[in-house]
Enzyme design. Sequence first.
Site, PDB file in Angstrom:
ATOM      1  N   LYS A   1      54.477 -55.345  14.603  1.00 22.51           N
ATOM      2  CA  LYS A   1      54.422 -54.798  15.957  1.00 22.51           C
ATOM      3  C   LYS A   1      54.894 -55.787  17.015  1.00 22.51           C
ATOM      4  O   LYS A   1      55.271 -55.389  18.119  1.00 22.51           O
ATOM      5  CB  LYS A   1      53.000 -54.331  16.275  1.00 22.51           C
ATOM      6  CG  LYS A   1      52.588 -53.088  15.482  1.00 22.51           C
ATOM      7  CD  LYS A   1      51.215 -52.584  15.885  1.00 22.51           C
ATOM      8  CE  LYS A   1      50.862 -51.324  15.105  1.00 22.51           C
ATOM      9  NZ  LYS A   1      49.545 -50.781  15.482  1.00 22.51           N
TER      10      LYS A   1
ATOM     11  N   LYS B   1      55.838 -44.801   5.682  1.00 25.24           N
ATOM     12  CA  LYS B   1      54.694 -43.909   5.821  1.00 25.24           C
ATOM     13  C   LYS B   1      54.933 -42.902   6.944  1.00 25.24           C
ATOM     14  O   LYS B   1      55.527 -43.240   7.971  1.00 25.24           O
ATOM     15  CB  LYS B   1      53.448 -44.741   6.123  1.00 25.24           C
ATOM     16  CG  LYS B   1      52.154 -43.944   6.219  1.00 25.24           C
ATOM     17  CD  LYS B   1      50.989 -44.881   6.499  1.00 25.24           C
ATOM     18  CE  LYS B   1      49.676 -44.123   6.659  1.00 25.24           C
ATOM     19  NZ  LYS B   1      48.549 -45.009   6.972  1.00 25.24           N
TER      20      LYS B   1
ATOM     21  N   LYS C   1      52.586 -41.107  13.256  1.00 22.85           N
ATOM     22  CA  LYS C   1      52.624 -40.469  14.571  1.00 22.85           C
ATOM     23  C   LYS C   1      53.341 -41.321  15.598  1.00 22.85           C
ATOM     24  O   LYS C   1      53.715 -40.843  16.670  1.00 22.85           O
ATOM     25  CB  LYS C   1      51.204 -40.131  15.038  1.00 22.85           C
ATOM     26  CG  LYS C   1      50.254 -41.300  15.209  1.00 22.85           C
ATOM     27  CD  LYS C   1      48.862 -40.775  15.507  1.00 22.85           C
ATOM     28  CE  LYS C   1      47.828 -41.836  15.834  1.00 22.85           C
ATOM     29  NZ  LYS C   1      47.718 -42.952  14.933  1.00 22.85           N
TER      30      LYS C   1
END
Length: 328
Positions: free
Chosen positions: A111, A192, A195
């Site tokens: 991130k 994966k 969202k």
Amino acid sequence: MKRVLSGIQPSGQLTLGNYIGAMQNFVKLQETHECFFMVVDLHAITVPQEPAALREQSESVAALFIAAGIDPAKASVFMQSHVPAHAELGWLFTTLAYMGELERMTQFKDKSSGKDSVGAGLFVYPTLMAADILLYNADLVPVGDDQKQHLELTRDLGHRFNARFGDYFTIPEPYIPKVGARIMSLDDASKKMSKSNPNPASYIALLDPPDVIRKKLSRATTDSGRDVIYNPAEKPEVSNLMSIYSHCSGLSLDEIQAKYEGQGYGAFKKDLAEHVVATLEPLQQRYREIRESGEIHAILKQGAERVAEVANKTVRDAKEKMGFLPAQ
């Protein structure tokens, strides 16, 4: 009865991957365990959030928990921020963690990669997650593969506290279902289903209308060839779609393979879409009822009050062991 704790962030729309990999398991676990399920809004703000969107998504995720089948009479559903003990114990564990441990966290590396500046909250996120779990002395924590490293740090911090200040915290074990724990992206089965993916075609959102679901699945990436065969190594894309089909239809992978032998991907993907639509339509209807009634606010208040009794005692005990002067 063993205690289970898990949470989902209210950032972005919850997906079919969240439902199959986490929420379906929550519903099963509430029948056999004492369950605490939370919306982890404190974790969500480790990256910038627009206030109105955060409020809407927090309520939406909580309502989806109930719509998916979590019974507030059997399991406690609550907002992380409604129980201040999370933040307090999070700070205590931050003081026990080492910089090197936090720097090794894969999610932090991912991130923060390529960014000029990174918030400190993202760096210490794992110590708050450790507090979330140890606050309730949870025995089991349902985690995906991407969270196993954080759970290992939680276990390390629990052991460290116990060794330094005396045995107190239960060291949790991961709960990882054998099938369906990791539903992959519709456009790239090496990633994966998430969202947070900027491409909406990569995931099925739980609140996607039926026609949107049909369109996304008709365009889902498939492997070369035309055989519907479950082989994650050789045919990862079709294997991922078969896994979704199995969870939404109740058919085994072998039964799905036999059903579409010699038929190619067209009929398979069309039927898959109908099974997904049939799975999500009742959930969406229940979701609309919950939002319109406003009942979710009472559910969250009751859940927070119930778990706060456990959480507040844990913080008092931990502070006493660490040498803090008790409040009078």
